[in-house]
Design a protein around this motif. Structure first.
Motif, mmCIF file in Angstrom:
data_model
loop_
_atom_site.group_PDB
_atom_site.id
_atom_site.type_symbol
_atom_site.label_atom_id
_atom_site.label_comp_id
_atom_site.label_asym_id
_atom_site.label_seq_id
_atom_site.Cartn_x
_atom_site.Cartn_y
_atom_site.Cartn_z
ATOM 1 N N VAL A 406 0.868 -1.176 0.000
ATOM 2 C CA VAL A 406 0.000 0.000 0.000
ATOM 3 C C VAL A 406 0.910 1.232 0.000
ATOM 4 N N PRO A 407 0.589 2.259 -0.800
ATOM 5 C CA PRO A 407 1.443 3.456 -0.820
ATOM 6 C C PRO A 407 1.620 4.039 0.588
ATOM 7 N N LYS A 408 2.838 4.514 0.866
ATOM 8 C CA LYS A 408 3.209 4.992 2.197
ATOM 9 C C LYS A 408 2.213 5.988 2.782
ATOM 10 N N GLU A 409 1.765 6.934 1.925
ATOM 11 C CA GLU A 409 0.928 8.008 2.467
ATOM 12 C C GLU A 409 -0.444 7.501 2.912
ATOM 13 N N GLU A 410 -0.844 6.311 2.412
ATOM 14 C CA GLU A 410 -2.159 5.805 2.799
ATOM 15 C C GLU A 410 -2.094 4.978 4.081
ATOM 16 N N ILE A 411 -0.870 4.480 4.385
ATOM 17 C CA ILE A 411 -0.759 3.532 5.495
ATOM 18 C C ILE A 411 -1.205 4.142 6.816
ATOM 19 N N ASP A 412 -0.755 5.383 7.087
ATOM 20 C CA ASP A 412 -1.119 6.011 8.356
ATOM 21 C C ASP A 412 -2.632 6.035 8.566
ATOM 22 N N GLY A 413 -3.329 6.368 7.498
ATOM 23 C CA GLY A 413 -4.789 6.425 7.579
ATOM 24 C C GLY A 413 -5.382 5.060 7.900
ATOM 25 N N LEU A 414 -4.856 4.022 7.227
ATOM 26 C CA LEU A 414 -5.357 2.665 7.465
ATOM 27 C C LEU A 414 -5.140 2.263 8.917
ATOM 28 N N VAL A 415 -3.928 2.565 9.426
ATOM 29 C CA VAL A 415 -3.589 2.188 10.803
ATOM 30 C C VAL A 415 -4.511 2.915 11.771
ATOM 31 N N ARG A 416 -4.725 4.218 11.504
ATOM 32 C CA ARG A 416 -5.573 5.009 12.391
ATOM 33 C C ARG A 416 -7.009 4.439 12.404
ATOM 34 N N ASP A 417 -7.527 4.147 11.204
ATOM 35 C CA ASP A 417 -8.875 3.586 11.128
ATOM 36 C C ASP A 417 -8.968 2.255 11.860
ATOM 37 N N ALA A 418 -7.955 1.402 11.631
ATOM 38 C CA ALA A 418 -8.001 0.065 12.226
ATOM 39 C C ALA A 418 -7.982 0.159 13.744
ATOM 40 N N LEU A 419 -7.098 1.013 14.286
ATOM 41 C CA LEU A 419 -7.015 1.136 15.744
ATOM 42 C C LEU A 419 -8.302 1.729 16.314
ATOM 43 N N THR A 420 -8.900 2.650 15.572
ATOM 44 C CA THR A 420 -10.175 3.213 16.026
ATOM 45 C C THR A 420 -11.256 2.129 16.006
ATOM 46 N N ASN A 421 -11.228 1.315 14.959
ATOM 47 C CA ASN A 421 -12.229 0.256 14.849
ATOM 48 C C ASN A 421 -12.150 -0.769 15.974
ATOM 49 N N VAL A 422 -10.959 -0.960 16.554
ATOM 50 C CA VAL A 422 -10.863 -1.910 17.665
ATOM 51 C C VAL A 422 -11.035 -1.192 18.999
ATOM 52 N N GLY A 423 -11.429 0.071 18.950
ATOM 53 C CA GLY A 423 -11.745 0.776 20.190
ATOM 54 C C GLY A 423 -10.532 1.295 20.935
ATOM 55 N N LEU A 424 -9.418 1.514 20.226
ATOM 56 C CA LEU A 424 -8.252 2.097 20.886
ATOM 57 C C LEU A 424 -8.057 3.525 20.385
ATOM 58 N N ASN A 425 -7.434 4.344 21.219
ATOM 59 C CA ASN A 425 -7.163 5.713 20.841
ATOM 60 C C ASN A 425 -5.823 5.770 20.107
ATOM 61 N N TYR A 426 -5.882 6.079 18.807
ATOM 62 C CA TYR A 426 -4.688 6.044 17.953
ATOM 63 C C TYR A 426 -3.542 6.841 18.560
ATOM 64 N N ASP A 427 -3.816 8.102 18.960
ATOM 65 C CA ASP A 427 -2.726 8.955 19.434
ATOM 66 C C ASP A 427 -2.114 8.443 20.731
ATOM 67 N N GLU A 428 -2.942 7.763 21.537
ATOM 68 C CA GLU A 428 -2.426 7.265 22.813
ATOM 69 C C GLU A 428 -1.518 6.057 22.638
#
Lengths: 574, 282
Positions: A406-428
């Motif tokens: 997956v292109p580098k610039e999209e990865i951050d978004g995917l990770v953020r969405d995935a962590l949000t979807n499992v109920g974790l706070n991405y920034d934390e």
């Protein structure tokens, strides 16, 4: 006569920054011959208490006495007397065995104690017979089920002839059948006079115990009989525990105008009480959703491990099924029924031998692109937290998408969405090491690692194994949410029929490599006792509605306690 | 993969399997040491007779025995070639000569002996592992090393460590399989690519494996303590090794073999006859 007393016991773990209090002025006295269930959610101090009981840990302050011996006394003779009097069985049976042959393993404790050989042989025989594993004495543990292994671990402790047996979450990793086996052994031993202290987070294991003790944040929050514990519904849930379904139903009897039961876990009494109500007739069965677009097409699939060798073993034979888009399918069956083999076919981890298989638009017969298949079909194995490896949570979650190029610039978004979807706070969590998280959080990170690949189909192998009731409910709610939003098609392997009843649209039942049933949960549980032979337990609500049907009630098979209560409410209105 | 764990044990329950593992280890040591003194074809013939007879008695298929040789086939071929070409003889005796390489009858015979020696060195211990379980070997080693207790060598701990290692290998193998599958499911490429990439690709497998091994070790340590490990120096044993009449018979048979081999080394010079014979033919 009390055999173990804890007097104002405190225990602190020394960690880097600040000491962590595990037990906070806990006092408890256990009588000889009692069957005590010690409950509490994760982090309540249960396991610390277990280790204090036989001197593996000694209290920071306060005093633990075992048959008159103070566990803090630093004399070898006293230490080993205490350890052989109070035996502990731990969570994972695989980590407690020291020898590759079962009888040698059982003999390890007596050998260490210098028991003469003739007596040792008798003890090994007695211990293995007590847990019903004598005929396996010359086997190696590899081929045994979890329940059998844990019985071996119990026998290993019994061979030291302890007076008290402590089980530190020894049932947590077992499937329902294994738990039943172990509980039966414990009750049998208790009847012969052994004091049993069972530490668990399954409240239903209290049924049949003499006493229930609940720990909460290091304190004894409840100490009484299981009946008392079950009758205070609000208390039980505030300890992070989950009432057994039968008790939840029994507690509603008064609201239906029926007398309360003396023992809220008495299923027979509950049914009798309900049968005093006038029979109800409900015509409208809950309607099932319909699905059309097929995403998995399995035709006559067969698979044999190590063909043409002495180790040959047929894992799947002639399995045919189609799974439409948008279904949550439960895959059910005992260990060795072929569930894992079937699941691993779906994302190409196992290469197909015979039959046909089409997943999404990928035909497994036509030189499939396995990589593409693996990204389209996300697979979460049992205990997925054991595969975490990277320095930070974000990097670990990004592992899948990175492999998918997956292109580098999209990865951050995917990770953020995935962590949000499992109920974790991405920034934390993103910069923390996955290894410093709690058990439940690790599980969520591991799930995020698969969700981040944006799979079209999600396969989960027992996503709640080993979690406490709160953790389990939280994960199941997440799965249900993904099923309705990000990834509509979900296949979930589960041993827990209550989960199947509550969440699944459909259940595939495998046995001996064959697909036995392919039904909706309602149709499946309507089969009642037929399922017992397969080791599947019909959930309480379905069991009771079947009983009511036998007595002339015209109601659908209820899948959950809430649904059954809904029907019963109708009686009151009628 | 999982079969490695139990070594090559071939459970036929034969007479050889039932021998005292200590005797088997000692005989094997003698077998290995003696082979370095054997430098005649007759001696090797004795050795092969012993291997064949023991294999038949042990009811182990010859196929398995040959498979164990396959593992060192490359070594055998390499050493044979080296010995054939680099065996130094005066130039006039050589059959073929080029630069520093030469082929001679002596060289060929010498190479053959070297090859036979390696094959026998592999077959003997292989037979031991075919007929003895790793647990038996552990017990036997503990018993054979027990005199070392006098100099405070922790023989018992060593035996427990070996036993636990044997017990844990299959568990960790299974775990490795599982982790590999899980990472493959996340698109990890573990089987293809260049060497460097492949080593790098193993990081997601190795780290979880280590983490899990430590987690297991912690629980195991607690379990050992709970089962009173080290409670008394007068530890007793569940399994006791006792020699039987079978062991005596085996010892006598082996003695006959050893005597024959040694006699063949010191008395007859068949090799010279073989050598002369070949020379005569040429």
């Amino acid at each position: 006569m009390p055999c173990i007393t804890l007097d104002n016991v405190c225990y602190q773990y020394k960690t880097d920054d600040r000491p962590k209090v595990a037990l906070d002025h806990a006092s408890l006295s256990i009588d000889e011959g009692q069957f005590v269930v010690l409950l509490g959610s994760n982090g309540s101090g249960k396991s610390t208490l277990a280790k204090l009981l036989n001197g593996l840990l000694t209290p920071t302050s306060g005093k633990v006495t075992v048959y008159g011996d103070d566990t803090s006394v630093d004399e070898d003779e006293v230490i080993y007397r205490i350890r052989s009097t109070v035996g502990i069985v731990f969570q994972n049976p695989d980590n407690q065995m020291v020898a590759s042959i079962i009888e040698d393993d059982i003999a390890f404790g007596p050998e260490n104690l210098g028991v003469p050989r003739d007596e040792m042989k008798e003890r090994v025989k007695w211990a293995l017979e007590s847990v019903g594993m004598w005929e396996y004495r010359t086997h190696t543990p590899e081929r045994l089920s979890g329940g059998q292994k844990q019985r071996i671990a119990i026998a290993g402790i019994l061979a030291m002839r302890p007076k008290v047996l402590v089980l530190d979450e020894s049932t947590a990793m077992l499937d329902p059948r294994g738990r039943k086996e172990v509980l039966k052994v414990l009750h049998d031993l208790n009847r012969e006079g052994l004091t049993v202290i069972l530490i668990t987070h399954h409240m239903d294991e209290c049924i049949g115990a003499d006493r229930a003790v609940v720990l909460e944040r290091g304190k004894v929050a409840f100490d009484g009989t299981p009946t008392q514990l079950f009758s205070q519904e609000h208390n039980a849930s505030s300890y992070g525990l989950e009432l057994p379904e039968v008790a939840r139903l029994a507690l509603h009897l008064p609201s239906l105008g029926l007398p309360a039961l003396s023992d809220p876990c008495d299923e027979e009494g509950l049914v009798e009480s309900l049968l005093t109500l006038p029979p109800l007739s409900l015509k409208s069965a809950p309607k099932e959703s319909t699905f059309d677009e097929t995403v998995i097409d399995i035709g006559h699939l067969g698979y044999t491990y190590s063909p043409k060798t002495p180790y040959q073993h047929t894992a799947l034979s002639d399995v045919t099924a189609t799974i439409p888009k948008g279904q949550l399918v439960a895959v059910v069956g005992q260990t060795g029924s072929g569930k894992s083999t079937l699941m691993q076919h779906l994302n190409g981890l196992i290469k197909k031998q015979s039959g046909t298989l089409k997943v999404l638009d990928i035909d497994l017969d036509r030189r499939p692109n396995y990589k593409k298949l693996r990204f389209a079909v996300g697979m979460v194995f049992q205990y997925p937290e054991y595969q975490l490896f990277d320095e930070t949570v974000a990097k670990d979650v990004a592992f899948g998408p990175c492999n998918a190029k997956v292109p580098k610039e999209e990865i951050d978004g995917l990770v953020r969405d995935a962590l949000t979807n499992v109920g974790l706070n991405y920034d934390e969590v993103k910069d923390r090491s996955p290894f410093e998280l709690s058990g439940g959080q690790k599980r969520r990170v591991a799930l995020a690692g698969v969700l981040a690949m944006r799979p079209e189909i999600l396969i989960l192998d027992e996503p709640t194994a080993g979690l406490d009731p709160m953790g389990k409910q939280a994960i199941l709610r997440l799965v249900d949410e993904w099923h309705r939003t990000v990834c509509p098609t979900v296949l979930m392997v589960s041993h827990d029929m209550e989960t199947v009843a509550r969440y699944a649209d459909r259940a595939l039942v495998l046995s001996g490599g064959k697909l036995l049933y392919d039904l909706t949960p309602r149709e499946l549980f309507a089969k009642g006792e037929e399922l017992d032979e397969l080791g599947l337990e019909v959930p309480l609500a379905a069991r009771i509605s079947l009983r009511l049907q036998q007595h002339g009630w015209d109601i659908p098979v209820a899948l959950t306690v809430e649904e059954l209560l809904g029907y019963l409410e109708e009686v009151r209105h009628a | 993969m999982r079969n490695i764990a139990f070594g090559q044990y071939y459970p036929s329950g034969s007479w050889v399997h039932k021998l005292d593992p200590r005797l088997k280890i000692l005989l094997m040591l003698f077998f290995v040491v003696l082979i370095f003194f054997v430098n005649t074809f007759v001696g090797y013939a004795f050795y092969f007779c012993l291997i064949v007879v023991s294999t038949i008695l042990a009811k182990v298929p010859f196929r398995s025995l040959l498979r164990s040789v396959k593992g060192v086939l490359f070594l055998v071929i390499f050493i044979t070639i080296i010995n054939v070409f680099f065996y130094a003889v005066p130039e006039e005796q050589a059959l073929w000569h080029w630069w520093i390489l030469s082929v001679s009858v002596e060289g060929l015979l010498h190479a053959a002996k070297m090859a036979l020696r390696i094959i026998l060195l592999v077959m003997g211990p292989a037979l031991l592992t075919f007929s003895t379980t790793p647990m038996e070997l552990t017990d036997a080693l503990e018993s054979l090393l027990s005199p070392l207790k006098l100099i405070k060598f922790p023989v018992r701990d060593l035996a427990v460590i070996m036993s636990i290692a044997l017990r844990m290998i299959p568990t960790l193998m299974e775990e490795t399989d599982r982790i590999m599958l899980a990472q493959k499911a996340r698109g990890a490429d573990l089987d293809t690519g260049r060497l460097f990439n492949r080593v790098k690709a193993l990081v997601p497998v190795l780290i979880p494996l280590f983490v899990s091994a430590f987690r297991r070790a912690e629980e195991l340590a607690l379990a050992l303590d709970s089962r009173c490990y080290n409670a008394t120096p007068n530890r007793t044993r569940y399994r006791v090794l006792r020699p039987t009449w079978r062991d005596l018979v085996a010892l006598l048979l082996f003695g006959a073999f050893a005597a024959g081999t040694i006699l063949s080394i010191v008395t007859f010079d068949f090799d010279a006859m073989i050598y002369e014979g070949i020379k005569g033919l040429l």
